[in-house]
Design an enzyme around this catalytic site. Structure first.
Site, PDB file in Angstrom:
ATOM      1  N   HIS A  40       0.836  -1.197   0.000  1.00 54.03           N
ATOM      2  CA  HIS A  40       0.000   0.000   0.000  1.00 54.03           C
ATOM      3  C   HIS A  40       0.873   1.250   0.000  1.00 54.03           C
ATOM      4  O   HIS A  40       2.096   1.178   0.219  1.00 54.03           O
ATOM      5  CB  HIS A  40      -0.929  -0.009   1.223  1.00 54.03           C
ATOM      6  CG  HIS A  40      -0.191  -0.063   2.532  1.00 54.03           C
ATOM      7  ND1 HIS A  40       0.419   1.041   3.093  1.00 54.03           N
ATOM      8  CD2 HIS A  40       0.051  -1.090   3.386  1.00 54.03           C
ATOM      9  CE1 HIS A  40       0.992   0.711   4.225  1.00 54.03           C
ATOM     10  NE2 HIS A  40       0.793  -0.588   4.436  1.00 54.03           N
ATOM     11  N   SER A  43       4.114   1.954   2.306  1.00 54.40           N
ATOM     12  CA  SER A  43       4.619   0.664   2.796  1.00 54.40           C
ATOM     13  C   SER A  43       6.138   0.571   2.745  1.00 54.40           C
ATOM     14  O   SER A  43       6.725  -0.348   3.321  1.00 54.40           O
ATOM     15  CB  SER A  43       4.005  -0.485   1.995  1.00 54.40           C
ATOM     16  OG  SER A  43       4.376  -0.397   0.632  1.00 54.40           O
ATOM     17  N   GLU A 165       6.831   2.827  -9.710  1.00 56.74           N
ATOM     18  CA  GLU A 165       5.459   3.271 -10.005  1.00 56.74           C
ATOM     19  C   GLU A 165       5.380   3.875 -11.406  1.00 56.74           C
ATOM     20  O   GLU A 165       4.634   4.824 -11.643  1.00 56.74           O
ATOM     21  CB  GLU A 165       4.986   4.287  -8.954  1.00 56.74           C
ATOM     22  CG  GLU A 165       4.996   3.783  -7.525  1.00 56.74           C
ATOM     23  CD  GLU A 165       3.803   2.897  -7.190  1.00 56.74           C
ATOM     24  OE1 GLU A 165       3.065   2.540  -8.124  1.00 56.74           O
ATOM     25  OE2 GLU A 165       3.633   2.556  -6.017  1.00 56.74           O
TER      26      GLU A 165
END
Length: 278
Positions: A40, A43, A165
């Protein structure tokens, strides 16, 4: 194959923070492996990525890359081995044109111009962006921008690519476009890929997945092993692949389903085969 990355008992705390961002993190990555790191928001995924190439210095523990232990003496040699593609490619662009941007990192490393031109051309060709060499990066689509960012990394000939990401701001088509490029580059060049993501479908591309929770490794396993813990993933703020949800629903209706992870395409093939035997 040997390990190209070894992390042992890594700890990291941000200045002024009350809680560790990473706690006793240990894992190995084999040469040529695709490893996904999921968790998440908050994290510790991106913190871990930055500890792997010296953007952050470990508080304690060791990071070894290509046989070198990360230190002030080795950090630049390690960065030559590791390329990071970040979430927003606009933050990485510095050149007036696509070709200029791909060449920027090579110029900083003092690569001779003839060699630089050759590498830029090769990198743009590998990511399918040769026709856009003279375009302004700002005028490209999201997927095209990330392909240019990847070309800039590939031109420097790293052994490892970290996707931090990198697909999170793209639409589904752009996400598949970028992952397809990475898949091809990995196979053609023998790259090791680390995918830092909270996108479950992207993680499914990997050979293994590390599940991070509050800076600690919760589990390491294959996609099949990780995705079998559907409720646990949901509890940690993650999703479960649609194909796994469908498999679970069918199993609850008494239909025999394989335990191994199947993407949508493989699941459709399996269901057609199953249907033909009924």
């Amino acid at each position: 194959m040997g390990n190209v990355i070894r992390v042992q008992h890594l700890n990291y705390t941000y200045p002024e923070a009350k809680q560790q961002a990473l706690t006793d993190v240990s894992f190995d990555v084999a040469k040529g492996e695709w490893l996904a790191i999921i968790g998440h928001n908050g994290s510790g995924k991106s913190t871990l990525a930055k500890n792997l190439n010296g953007l952050l210095a470990p508080e304690s523990g060791t990071v070894q890359v290509a046989g070198m232990t990360l230190s002030e003496e080795t950090v630049w040699d390690i960065r030559a081995k590791v390329g990071i593609v970040f979430q927003n490619p606009d933050n990485q662009f510095v050149g007036a044109t696509v070709a200029d941007d791909v060449a920027f990192g090579l110029e900083n490393r003092g690569v001779p111009r003839p060699e630089m031109i050759k590498r830029v051309d090769e990198a743009l060709d590998r990511v399918g962006m040769t026709a856009f060499a003279d375009r302004e990066p700002a005028r490209l689509s999201g997927g095209q921008k990330q392909r240019v960012a990847i070309a800039g990394i590939v031109a420097q000939r790293p052994e490892i690519i970290i996707l931090d990401e990198s697909t999170s701001m793209l639409d589904p088509a752009g996400r598949q476009e970028v992952l397809g490029v990475i898949r091809e580059l990995k196979d053609e060049l023998g790259l090791t890929v680390l995918s830092i993501t909270h996108d479950i479908d992207e993680a499914a591309e990997a050979h293994r997945i590390i599940l991070l929770n509050d800076g600690k490794i919760n589990e390491i396993g294959t996609p099949s092993e990780i995705f079998s813990h559907g409720m646990e993933l949901l509890r940690l703020g993650l999703d479960v692949p649609y194909s796994e949800k469908l498999k679970d629903a069918l199993a609850q209706r008494g239909i025999a389903m394989p335990k191994d992870y199947m993407d949508n395409e493989r699941l459709v093939d399996y269901l057609w085969t199953l249907h033909s035997t009924m």
